[in-house]
Design an enzyme around this catalytic site. Sequence first.
Site, short mmCIF file in Angstrom:
data_model
loop_
_atom_site.label_atom_id
_atom_site.label_comp_id
_atom_site.label_asym_id
_atom_site.label_seq_id
_atom_site.Cartn_x
_atom_site.Cartn_y
_atom_site.Cartn_z
N THR A 125 1.06 -0.85 -0.28
CA THR A 125 -0.11 -0.17 0.23
C THR A 125 0.77 1.42 0.04
OG1 THR A 125 -1.37 1.53 1.40
CG2 THR A 125 -0.85 -0.08 2.71
N ASP A 126 0.32 2.53 -0.87
CA ASP A 126 0.87 3.27 -0.60
C ASP A 126 0.92 4.27 0.92
OD1 ASP A 126 -1.68 4.15 0.00
OD2 ASP A 126 -2.17 5.98 -1.35
N GLU A 127 0.28 3.87 1.68
CA GLU A 127 0.23 4.21 3.05
C GLU A 127 1.66 3.82 4.39
OE1 GLU A 127 -3.54 3.79 5.71
OE2 GLU A 127 -4.44 3.49 4.03
N TYR A 150 -1.71 -0.31 11.06
CA TYR A 150 -1.91 -1.51 9.74
C TYR A 150 -0.35 -0.85 8.63
CZ TYR A 150 -3.16 -1.00 5.48
OH TYR A 150 -3.49 -1.68 3.57
N LYS A 154 2.56 -3.50 7.22
CA LYS A 154 2.26 -3.32 6.05
C LYS A 154 4.17 -3.34 5.57
CE LYS A 154 -0.46 -4.37 2.96
NZ LYS A 154 -0.96 -5.58 2.49
N LEU A 190 -14.54 4.06 3.75
CA LEU A 190 -15.39 4.93 3.40
C LEU A 190 -16.60 5.50 2.33
CD1 LEU A 190 -15.03 8.62 4.28
CD2 LEU A 190 -14.41 8.30 1.85
P1 NAD Z 1 -10.20 -7.20 2.25
O1 NAD Z 1 -9.96 -6.29 3.92
O2 NAD Z 1 -11.06 -7.04 1.91
O3 NAD Z 1 -9.71 -8.19 2.29
C1 NAD Z 1 -8.42 -9.25 2.71
C2 NAD Z 1 -8.59 -11.29 2.70
O4 NAD Z 1 -7.98 -11.09 3.76
C3 NAD Z 1 -9.68 -11.09 3.54
O5 NAD Z 1 -10.58 -11.95 2.91
C4 NAD Z 1 -9.64 -12.59 4.92
O6 NAD Z 1 -10.57 -12.86 5.14
C5 NAD Z 1 -8.32 -12.62 4.44
N1 NAD Z 1 -7.12 -12.78 5.51
C6 NAD Z 1 -7.28 -12.28 5.78
N2 NAD Z 1 -6.42 -12.72 7.45
C7 NAD Z 1 -6.37 -13.85 6.85
C8 NAD Z 1 -5.52 -14.36 6.94
N3 NAD Z 1 -3.89 -14.77 8.37
N4 NAD Z 1 -5.17 -16.03 6.76
C9 NAD Z 1 -6.03 -15.48 5.72
N5 NAD Z 1 -6.59 -15.02 4.77
C10 NAD Z 1 -6.40 -13.68 5.76
O7 NAD Z 1 -9.07 -5.87 2.08
P2 NAD Z 1 -8.69 -5.76 0.72
O8 NAD Z 1 -9.40 -4.42 0.32
O9 NAD Z 1 -9.43 -6.29 -0.21
O10 NAD Z 1 -7.35 -5.98 1.00
C11 NAD Z 1 -6.24 -6.47 -0.01
C12 NAD Z 1 -4.71 -6.17 0.19
O11 NAD Z 1 -4.87 -4.78 -0.53
C13 NAD Z 1 -3.79 -6.24 1.35
O12 NAD Z 1 -2.96 -6.16 1.69
C14 NAD Z 1 -4.56 -4.65 1.31
O13 NAD Z 1 -2.77 -4.16 2.82
C15 NAD Z 1 -3.93 -4.48 0.13
N6 NAD Z 1 -4.07 -2.40 0.11
C16 NAD Z 1 -5.44 -2.41 -0.57
C17 NAD Z 1 -5.75 -0.87 -0.91
C18 NAD Z 1 -7.37 -0.86 -0.82
O14 NAD Z 1 -7.64 0.64 -0.74
N7 NAD Z 1 -8.62 -1.59 -0.17
C19 NAD Z 1 -5.62 -0.06 -1.01
C20 NAD Z 1 -3.38 -0.79 -1.42
C21 NAD Z 1 -3.20 -2.42 -1.12
O1 TDX Z 2 -16.44 6.32 8.63
C1 TDX Z 2 -15.23 6.95 8.24
N1 TDX Z 2 -15.31 8.43 7.47
C2 TDX Z 2 -14.40 8.86 7.16
O2 TDX Z 2 -13.71 10.60 6.72
C3 TDX Z 2 -13.99 5.92 6.52
C4 TDX Z 2 -14.14 5.06 7.39
C5 TDX Z 2 -13.36 6.73 6.87
N2 TDX Z 2 -13.01 8.53 6.65
C6 TDX Z 2 -11.59 9.06 6.65
C7 TDX Z 2 -10.68 8.29 6.54
C8 TDX Z 2 -10.14 8.34 5.36
O3 TDX Z 2 -8.88 9.81 5.42
O4 TDX Z 2 -11.78 8.82 4.71
C9 TDX Z 2 -10.78 8.66 3.90
C10 TDX Z 2 -10.29 6.54 3.54
O5 TDX Z 2 -10.84 5.68 4.61
P1 TDX Z 2 -10.38 4.46 5.35
O6 TDX Z 2 -11.67 4.40 3.63
O7 TDX Z 2 -10.66 3.67 6.56
O8 TDX Z 2 -9.24 4.22 3.88
P2 TDX Z 2 -7.75 4.66 4.39
O9 TDX Z 2 -7.89 4.82 5.62
O10 TDX Z 2 -7.46 5.65 3.78
O11 TDX Z 2 -6.81 3.20 3.89
C11 TDX Z 2 -7.23 2.14 2.48
O12 TDX Z 2 -6.43 2.65 1.93
C12 TDX Z 2 -5.10 2.48 1.63
C13 TDX Z 2 -7.53 0.83 2.92
O13 TDX Z 2 -8.42 0.56 4.38
C14 TDX Z 2 -5.83 0.21 3.27
O14 TDX Z 2 -6.27 -1.19 3.43
C15 TDX Z 2 -5.48 0.65 1.97
O15 TDX Z 2 -4.24 0.27 1.62
#
Ligand code: NAD
Ligand code: TDX
Length: 343
Positions: A125-127, A150, A154, A190
Amino acid sequence: MNTILVTGAAGFIGSNFVRTLLRDRPDCQVLALDGLTYAGNLENLADCLTDARCRFIRADICDVESLAPVFADGLSAVVNFAAESHVDRSILGAQAFARTNFVGVQVLLDLARKHEVQRFLQVSTDEVYGSLGETGLFTENTPLAANSPYSASKAAADLLVQAYHHTFGMPTLITRCSNNYGPYQFPEKLIPLFVTNLIEGKKVPLYGDGLNVRDWIHVQDHCDALLLVLERAMPGSLYNIGGNCELPNIEIAQRLLAHLGHDESMIERVKDRPGHDRRYAVDITRINNDLGWQPRVEFSSGLAETIDWYVSHKTWWTRIKSGEYLTYYEKQYGPSGVVGVKE
Ligand code: NAD
Ligand code: TDX
Protein backbone atom coordinates in the site's frame (compact mmCIF):
# COMPACT_ATOMS: atom_id res chain seq x y z
CA MET A 1 -1.24 -24.84 -17.18
CA ASN A 2 -0.23 -22.02 -14.82
CA THR A 3 -1.40 -22.49 -11.25
CA ILE A 4 -1.64 -19.25 -9.31
CA LEU A 5 -2.21 -19.13 -5.57
CA VAL A 6 -4.21 -16.04 -4.63
CA THR A 7 -4.26 -15.47 -0.86
CA GLY A 8 -6.90 -13.18 0.64
CA ALA A 9 -9.01 -14.18 -2.36
CA ALA A 10 -12.37 -13.73 -0.63
CA GLY A 11 -11.71 -10.08 0.21
CA PHE A 12 -12.38 -6.99 -1.87
CA ILE A 13 -9.36 -6.74 -4.17
CA GLY A 14 -8.48 -10.45 -4.05
CA SER A 15 -11.91 -11.47 -5.35
CA ASN A 16 -11.75 -8.88 -8.12
CA PHE A 17 -8.29 -10.21 -9.03
CA VAL A 18 -9.49 -13.83 -9.17
CA ARG A 19 -12.29 -12.72 -11.51
CA THR A 20 -9.74 -10.87 -13.66
CA LEU A 21 -7.49 -13.94 -13.90
CA LEU A 22 -10.35 -16.25 -14.90
CA ARG A 23 -11.56 -13.77 -17.51
CA ASP A 24 -8.24 -12.68 -19.00
CA ARG A 25 -6.07 -15.80 -18.64
CA PRO A 26 -7.93 -18.85 -20.00
CA ASP A 27 -4.80 -20.95 -19.53
CA CYS A 28 -4.64 -20.51 -15.78
CA GLN A 29 -5.81 -22.40 -12.75
CA VAL A 30 -6.58 -20.39 -9.62
CA LEU A 31 -6.23 -21.58 -6.05
CA ALA A 32 -8.31 -19.03 -4.17
CA LEU A 33 -7.20 -19.20 -0.54
CA ASP A 34 -8.67 -17.26 2.36
CA GLY A 35 -8.94 -17.64 6.12
CA LEU A 36 -12.42 -16.07 6.06
CA THR A 37 -11.91 -13.52 8.81
CA TYR A 38 -14.73 -11.00 9.29
CA ALA A 39 -13.51 -9.34 6.04
CA GLY A 40 -13.54 -12.52 3.97
CA ASN A 41 -16.81 -13.33 2.27
CA LEU A 42 -17.10 -16.39 0.09
CA GLU A 43 -20.10 -14.80 -1.60
CA ASN A 44 -17.56 -12.49 -3.30
CA LEU A 45 -16.29 -15.54 -5.20
CA ALA A 46 -19.62 -17.27 -5.87
CA ASP A 47 -19.46 -16.72 -9.66
CA CYS A 48 -15.75 -17.62 -9.83
CA LEU A 49 -16.29 -20.92 -8.03
CA THR A 50 -18.63 -22.13 -10.76
CA ASP A 51 -15.56 -22.16 -13.05
CA ALA A 52 -13.74 -25.52 -12.97
CA ARG A 53 -10.41 -23.67 -13.09
CA CYS A 54 -10.99 -22.12 -9.67
CA ARG A 55 -10.82 -23.94 -6.35
CA PHE A 56 -11.39 -22.47 -2.89
CA ILE A 57 -9.19 -23.35 0.07
CA ARG A 58 -9.94 -22.13 3.55
CA ALA A 59 -6.65 -21.62 5.37
CA ASP A 60 -4.82 -19.13 7.54
CA ILE A 61 -1.62 -17.79 5.95
CA CYS A 62 0.14 -18.12 9.32
CA ASP A 63 -0.58 -21.85 9.45
CA VAL A 64 2.32 -23.71 7.82
CA GLU A 65 0.66 -27.12 8.13
CA SER A 66 -2.44 -26.11 6.18
CA LEU A 67 -0.41 -24.36 3.53
CA ALA A 68 2.29 -26.97 2.95
CA PRO A 69 0.12 -29.31 0.79
CA VAL A 70 -1.06 -26.36 -1.27
CA PHE A 71 2.53 -25.48 -2.16
CA ALA A 72 3.53 -29.12 -2.62
CA ASP A 73 1.14 -29.41 -5.58
CA GLY A 74 3.37 -27.02 -7.55
CA LEU A 75 2.60 -23.36 -8.07
CA SER A 76 3.63 -20.94 -10.81
CA ALA A 77 3.04 -17.86 -8.69
CA VAL A 78 1.76 -16.52 -5.38
CA VAL A 79 -0.14 -13.24 -5.17
CA ASN A 80 -0.65 -12.20 -1.55
CA PHE A 81 -3.66 -10.02 -0.74
CA ALA A 82 -4.29 -11.58 2.68
CA ALA A 83 -4.14 -8.91 5.33
CA GLU A 84 -5.93 -7.11 8.06
CA SER A 85 -6.69 -4.02 6.02
CA HIS A 86 -8.66 -1.49 8.06
CA VAL A 87 -6.69 1.34 9.68
CA ASP A 88 -9.36 2.05 12.35
CA ARG A 89 -9.26 -1.57 13.52
CA SER A 90 -5.46 -1.42 13.76
CA ILE A 91 -5.82 1.50 16.16
CA LEU A 92 -8.18 -0.54 18.37
CA GLY A 93 -5.77 -3.49 18.42
CA ALA A 94 -2.61 -4.25 16.45
CA GLN A 95 -2.07 -7.94 17.25
CA ALA A 96 -3.95 -9.43 14.30
CA PHE A 97 -2.17 -6.94 12.05
CA ALA A 98 1.30 -7.95 13.25
CA ARG A 99 0.34 -11.61 12.93
CA THR A 100 -1.24 -11.75 9.48
CA ASN A 101 0.47 -8.82 7.79
CA PHE A 102 3.99 -9.72 8.95
CA VAL A 103 4.19 -13.31 10.25
CA GLY A 104 1.82 -14.53 7.53
CA VAL A 105 4.05 -13.04 4.87
CA GLN A 106 7.11 -14.71 6.42
CA VAL A 107 5.29 -18.08 6.32
CA LEU A 108 4.34 -17.59 2.66
CA LEU A 109 7.86 -16.49 1.75
CA ASP A 110 9.45 -19.55 3.39
CA LEU A 111 7.08 -21.92 1.61
CA ALA A 112 7.52 -20.16 -1.73
CA ARG A 113 11.29 -20.34 -1.30
CA LYS A 114 11.23 -24.03 -0.34
CA HIS A 115 9.09 -24.90 -3.35
CA GLU A 116 10.96 -22.57 -5.73
CA VAL A 117 7.88 -20.61 -6.76
CA GLN A 118 8.93 -18.41 -9.65
CA ARG A 119 6.87 -15.28 -8.87
CA PHE A 120 5.89 -13.93 -5.44
CA LEU A 121 3.84 -10.75 -5.57
CA GLN A 122 3.23 -8.92 -2.30
CA VAL A 123 0.31 -6.51 -2.60
CA SER A 124 1.27 -3.53 -0.49
CA THR A 125 0.00 0.00 0.00
CA ASP A 126 1.01 3.63 -0.49
CA GLU A 127 0.36 4.09 3.25
CA VAL A 128 3.84 2.69 3.99
CA TYR A 129 5.26 6.07 2.90
CA GLY A 130 3.41 7.96 5.65
CA SER A 131 1.74 11.30 5.05
CA LEU A 132 2.44 14.08 2.54
CA GLY A 133 2.15 17.84 3.02
CA GLU A 134 0.25 19.91 0.48
CA THR A 135 2.73 19.22 -2.33
CA GLY A 136 4.81 16.31 -3.58
CA LEU A 137 4.14 12.70 -4.52
CA PHE A 138 5.24 9.31 -3.20
CA THR A 139 7.84 7.74 -5.50
CA GLU A 140 9.32 4.28 -5.04
CA ASN A 141 12.35 6.03 -3.46
CA THR A 142 10.33 7.83 -0.80
CA PRO A 143 11.53 6.50 2.57
CA LEU A 144 9.17 4.29 4.55
CA ALA A 145 7.47 6.34 7.28
CA ALA A 146 4.37 4.36 8.23
CA ASN A 147 2.16 6.04 10.82
CA SER A 148 -0.60 3.58 11.75
CA PRO A 149 -0.22 0.06 13.15
CA TYR A 150 -1.76 -1.12 9.85
CA SER A 151 0.73 0.67 7.64
CA ALA A 152 3.63 -0.23 9.96
CA SER A 153 2.76 -3.92 9.61
CA LYS A 154 2.61 -3.58 5.81
CA ALA A 155 5.94 -1.71 5.74
CA ALA A 156 7.53 -4.43 7.87
CA ALA A 157 6.29 -7.04 5.40
CA ASP A 158 7.72 -5.07 2.48
CA LEU A 159 11.13 -5.04 4.16
CA LEU A 160 10.93 -8.79 4.75
CA VAL A 161 10.03 -9.43 1.11
CA GLN A 162 12.96 -7.29 -0.02
CA ALA A 163 15.25 -9.11 2.42
CA TYR A 164 14.26 -12.48 0.90
CA HIS A 165 15.07 -11.16 -2.53
CA HIS A 166 18.40 -9.72 -1.38
CA THR A 167 19.48 -12.66 0.75
CA PHE A 168 18.11 -15.66 -1.14
CA GLY A 169 17.61 -14.23 -4.62
CA MET A 170 13.90 -14.96 -4.40
CA PRO A 171 11.92 -13.66 -7.39
CA THR A 172 9.77 -11.27 -5.38
CA LEU A 173 7.67 -8.32 -6.54
CA ILE A 174 6.05 -5.57 -4.49
CA THR A 175 3.31 -3.16 -5.48
CA ARG A 176 2.14 -0.16 -3.47
CA CYS A 177 -1.28 1.05 -4.48
CA SER A 178 -3.45 3.96 -3.42
CA ASN A 179 -7.08 3.83 -2.21
CA ASN A 180 -9.23 1.40 -4.20
CA TYR A 181 -12.96 1.66 -4.79
CA GLY A 182 -15.35 -0.62 -6.67
CA PRO A 183 -17.63 -3.63 -6.21
CA TYR A 184 -17.29 -6.03 -3.25
CA GLN A 185 -15.54 -3.59 -0.89
CA PHE A 186 -16.37 -4.30 2.74
CA PRO A 187 -18.77 -1.63 4.04
CA GLU A 188 -16.42 -0.38 6.75
CA LYS A 189 -14.29 1.59 4.25
CA LEU A 190 -15.19 5.18 3.32
CA ILE A 191 -17.03 4.75 0.01
CA PRO A 192 -19.08 1.58 0.64
CA LEU A 193 -19.85 2.67 4.23
CA PHE A 194 -21.15 6.04 3.07
CA VAL A 195 -23.07 4.64 0.09
CA THR A 196 -24.79 1.89 2.09
CA ASN A 197 -25.58 4.25 4.98
CA LEU A 198 -27.17 6.73 2.58
CA ILE A 199 -29.24 4.02 0.90
CA GLU A 200 -30.46 3.05 4.38
CA GLY A 201 -31.24 6.71 5.16
CA LYS A 202 -28.47 6.92 7.77
CA LYS A 203 -25.95 9.75 8.23
CA VAL A 204 -22.32 9.41 7.13
CA PRO A 205 -19.52 9.90 9.70
CA LEU A 206 -16.90 12.28 8.31
CA TYR A 207 -13.69 12.38 10.32
CA GLY A 208 -12.18 15.69 11.47
CA ASP A 209 -12.34 18.58 9.01
CA GLY A 210 -12.95 16.24 6.05
CA LEU A 211 -9.95 17.68 4.22
CA ASN A 212 -7.73 14.60 4.32
CA VAL A 213 -6.78 13.70 0.76
CA ARG A 214 -6.65 10.24 -0.80
CA ASP A 215 -5.70 9.17 -4.34
CA TRP A 216 -8.53 6.99 -5.69
CA ILE A 217 -8.17 4.13 -8.15
CA HIS A 218 -10.82 1.76 -9.49
CA VAL A 219 -10.17 -1.80 -8.33
CA GLN A 220 -10.16 -3.06 -11.94
CA ASP A 221 -7.29 -0.71 -12.81
CA HIS A 222 -5.41 -2.04 -9.78
CA CYS A 223 -6.04 -5.65 -10.80
CA ASP A 224 -4.89 -4.99 -14.38
CA ALA A 225 -1.69 -3.39 -13.07
CA LEU A 226 -1.07 -6.35 -10.74
CA LEU A 227 -1.40 -8.83 -13.59
CA LEU A 228 1.07 -6.84 -15.66
CA VAL A 229 3.57 -6.68 -12.80
CA LEU A 230 3.11 -10.38 -12.08
CA GLU A 231 3.82 -11.37 -15.67
CA ARG A 232 6.28 -8.76 -16.87
CA ALA A 233 8.19 -7.09 -14.04
CA MET A 234 11.80 -7.92 -13.22
CA PRO A 235 12.31 -10.06 -10.10
CA GLY A 236 13.04 -7.85 -7.11
CA SER A 237 11.15 -4.87 -8.50
CA LEU A 238 8.84 -2.47 -6.74
CA TYR A 239 6.04 -0.47 -8.36
CA ASN A 240 3.71 2.24 -7.18
CA ILE A 241 0.18 2.05 -8.54
CA GLY A 242 -2.22 4.97 -8.33
CA GLY A 243 -5.24 6.57 -9.93
CA ASN A 244 -3.94 10.12 -10.53
CA CYS A 245 -7.09 11.21 -8.72
CA GLU A 246 -6.56 13.13 -5.51
CA LEU A 247 -9.70 14.16 -3.64
CA PRO A 248 -10.48 15.39 -0.13
CA ASN A 249 -12.93 13.20 1.80
CA ILE A 250 -15.53 15.97 1.93
CA GLU A 251 -15.69 15.98 -1.85
CA ILE A 252 -16.20 12.22 -1.95
CA ALA A 253 -19.02 12.67 0.56
CA GLN A 254 -20.58 15.46 -1.52
CA ARG A 255 -20.46 13.41 -4.72
CA LEU A 256 -22.11 10.45 -3.00
CA LEU A 257 -24.81 12.67 -1.48
CA ALA A 258 -25.54 14.25 -4.86
CA HIS A 259 -25.72 10.90 -6.67
CA LEU A 260 -28.08 9.43 -4.08
CA GLY A 261 -30.27 12.53 -3.79
CA HIS A 262 -29.32 13.71 -0.28
CA ASP A 263 -28.14 17.05 1.07
CA GLU A 264 -25.27 17.90 3.44
CA SER A 265 -27.47 17.51 6.50
CA MET A 266 -26.68 13.78 6.13
CA ILE A 267 -23.02 14.44 6.98
CA GLU A 268 -22.19 13.91 10.63
CA ARG A 269 -18.89 15.48 11.64
CA VAL A 270 -17.21 13.06 14.05
CA LYS A 271 -13.99 12.97 16.06
CA ASP A 272 -10.90 12.55 13.92
CA ARG A 273 -9.04 9.24 13.52
CA PRO A 274 -5.98 9.29 15.84
CA GLY A 275 -2.80 9.91 13.83
CA HIS A 276 -4.90 10.45 10.69
CA ASP A 277 -2.58 10.75 7.66
CA ARG A 278 -3.31 14.04 5.90
CA ARG A 279 -2.55 13.34 2.27
CA TYR A 280 -1.53 10.45 0.01
CA ALA A 281 -0.59 10.94 -3.65
CA VAL A 282 1.28 8.50 -5.82
CA ASP A 283 3.78 9.03 -8.63
CA ILE A 284 3.17 6.28 -11.22
CA THR A 285 5.95 7.24 -13.62
CA ARG A 286 7.91 4.02 -13.09
CA ILE A 287 5.12 1.56 -13.92
CA ASN A 288 4.10 3.77 -16.83
CA ASN A 289 7.64 3.88 -18.27
CA ASP A 290 8.57 0.24 -17.65
CA LEU A 291 5.29 -1.56 -18.31
CA GLY A 292 3.17 1.00 -20.17
CA TRP A 293 0.44 0.93 -17.51
CA GLN A 294 -1.84 3.82 -16.63
CA PRO A 295 -5.26 3.94 -15.00
CA ARG A 296 -8.14 3.78 -17.45
CA VAL A 297 -11.29 4.22 -15.39
CA GLU A 298 -12.27 7.86 -15.11
CA PHE A 299 -13.30 8.64 -11.52
CA SER A 300 -16.76 10.16 -12.14
CA SER A 301 -17.96 7.25 -14.24
CA GLY A 302 -16.20 4.66 -12.05
CA LEU A 303 -17.80 6.13 -8.94
CA ALA A 304 -21.26 6.30 -10.55
CA GLU A 305 -21.01 2.65 -11.61
CA THR A 306 -19.80 1.68 -8.16
CA ILE A 307 -22.69 3.45 -6.42
CA ASP A 308 -25.11 1.76 -8.81
CA TRP A 309 -23.48 -1.60 -8.03
CA TYR A 310 -24.18 -1.14 -4.32
CA VAL A 311 -27.73 -0.03 -5.12
CA SER A 312 -28.34 -3.16 -7.17
CA HIS A 313 -26.51 -5.52 -4.77
CA LYS A 314 -28.39 -4.59 -1.61
CA THR A 315 -28.70 -8.22 -0.55
CA TRP A 316 -24.90 -8.60 -0.67
CA TRP A 317 -24.24 -5.77 1.77
CA THR A 318 -27.29 -6.17 4.01
CA ARG A 319 -26.10 -9.75 4.63
CA ILE A 320 -22.75 -8.28 5.70
CA LYS A 321 -24.20 -5.56 7.87
CA SER A 322 -26.50 -8.10 9.59
CA GLY A 323 -23.72 -10.70 9.96
CA GLU A 324 -25.63 -13.32 7.95
CA TYR A 325 -22.76 -13.65 5.45
CA LEU A 326 -20.73 -15.41 8.14
CA THR A 327 -22.86 -18.55 7.73
CA TYR A 328 -22.43 -18.81 3.94
CA TYR A 329 -19.23 -20.87 4.08
CA GLU A 330 -20.73 -23.56 6.33
CA LYS A 331 -23.82 -23.71 4.11
CA GLN A 332 -21.65 -24.33 1.04
CA TYR A 333 -19.06 -26.62 2.57
CA GLY A 334 -20.90 -28.37 5.41
CA PRO A 335 -20.94 -27.92 9.18
CA SER A 336 -17.79 -29.95 9.94
CA GLY A 337 -15.51 -27.88 7.74
CA VAL A 338 -12.61 -26.69 9.79
CA VAL A 339 -10.49 -26.27 6.73
CA GLY A 340 -12.29 -26.72 3.49
CA VAL A 341 -11.19 -27.85 0.14
CA LYS A 342 -14.34 -28.56 -1.79
CA GLU A 343 -14.14 -31.90 -3.53
P1 NAD B 1 -9.94 -7.01 2.59
O1 NAD B 1 -9.92 -6.75 4.06
O2 NAD B 1 -11.20 -6.78 1.83
O3 NAD B 1 -9.49 -8.51 2.30
C1 NAD B 1 -8.49 -9.16 3.01
C2 NAD B 1 -8.74 -10.67 2.92
O4 NAD B 1 -7.67 -11.34 3.61
C3 NAD B 1 -10.05 -11.12 3.57
O5 NAD B 1 -10.76 -11.97 2.68
C4 NAD B 1 -9.61 -11.91 4.81
O6 NAD B 1 -10.47 -12.99 5.15
C5 NAD B 1 -8.24 -12.41 4.36
N1 NAD B 1 -7.36 -12.70 5.49
C6 NAD B 1 -7.10 -11.91 6.56
N2 NAD B 1 -6.26 -12.54 7.41
C7 NAD B 1 -5.98 -13.74 6.85
C8 NAD B 1 -5.17 -14.83 7.23
N3 NAD B 1 -4.45 -14.81 8.38
N4 NAD B 1 -5.10 -15.89 6.43
C9 NAD B 1 -5.81 -15.95 5.27
N5 NAD B 1 -6.61 -14.95 4.85
C10 NAD B 1 -6.68 -13.85 5.63
O7 NAD B 1 -8.74 -6.14 2.01
P2 NAD B 1 -8.56 -5.49 0.56
O8 NAD B 1 -9.02 -4.10 0.60
O9 NAD B 1 -9.06 -6.42 -0.47
O10 NAD B 1 -6.96 -5.44 0.50
C11 NAD B 1 -6.23 -6.55 -0.03
C12 NAD B 1 -4.75 -6.23 0.05
O11 NAD B 1 -4.48 -5.04 -0.69
C13 NAD B 1 -4.26 -5.96 1.46
O12 NAD B 1 -2.99 -6.57 1.61
C14 NAD B 1 -4.13 -4.46 1.55
O13 NAD B 1 -3.10 -4.08 2.42
C15 NAD B 1 -3.80 -4.10 0.12
N6 NAD B 1 -4.24 -2.77 -0.33
C16 NAD B 1 -5.54 -2.39 -0.19
C17 NAD B 1 -5.92 -1.15 -0.68
C18 NAD B 1 -7.35 -0.68 -0.57
O14 NAD B 1 -7.64 0.47 -0.90
N7 NAD B 1 -8.30 -1.50 -0.16
C19 NAD B 1 -4.99 -0.29 -1.27
C20 NAD B 1 -3.66 -0.72 -1.38
C21 NAD B 1 -3.31 -1.97 -0.91
O1 TDX C 1 -16.17 6.52 8.45
C1 TDX C 1 -15.16 7.01 7.89
N1 TDX C 1 -15.07 8.38 7.81
C2 TDX C 1 -14.00 9.02 7.26
O2 TDX C 1 -13.96 10.26 7.21
C3 TDX C 1 -14.11 6.22 7.33
C4 TDX C 1 -14.18 4.72 7.40
C5 TDX C 1 -13.05 6.87 6.77
N2 TDX C 1 -12.97 8.22 6.74
C6 TDX C 1 -11.79 8.86 6.12
C7 TDX C 1 -10.45 8.36 6.63
C8 TDX C 1 -9.57 8.45 5.41
O3 TDX C 1 -9.03 9.77 5.32
O4 TDX C 1 -11.81 8.50 4.73
C9 TDX C 1 -10.50 8.22 4.25
C10 TDX C 1 -10.47 6.80 3.72
O5 TDX C 1 -10.61 5.94 4.82
P1 TDX C 1 -10.60 4.34 4.66
O6 TDX C 1 -11.64 3.94 3.69
O7 TDX C 1 -10.65 3.76 6.03
O8 TDX C 1 -9.21 4.11 3.94
P2 TDX C 1 -7.70 4.49 4.36
O9 TDX C 1 -7.57 4.65 5.82
O10 TDX C 1 -7.27 5.62 3.48
O11 TDX C 1 -6.95 3.13 3.91
C11 TDX C 1 -7.36 2.44 2.70
O12 TDX C 1 -6.50 2.71 1.63
C12 TDX C 1 -5.22 2.13 1.66
C13 TDX C 1 -7.47 0.93 2.93
O13 TDX C 1 -8.33 0.66 4.02
C14 TDX C 1 -6.11 0.32 3.15
O14 TDX C 1 -6.22 -1.10 3.26
C15 TDX C 1 -5.24 0.65 1.96
O15 TDX C 1 -3.93 0.21 2.19
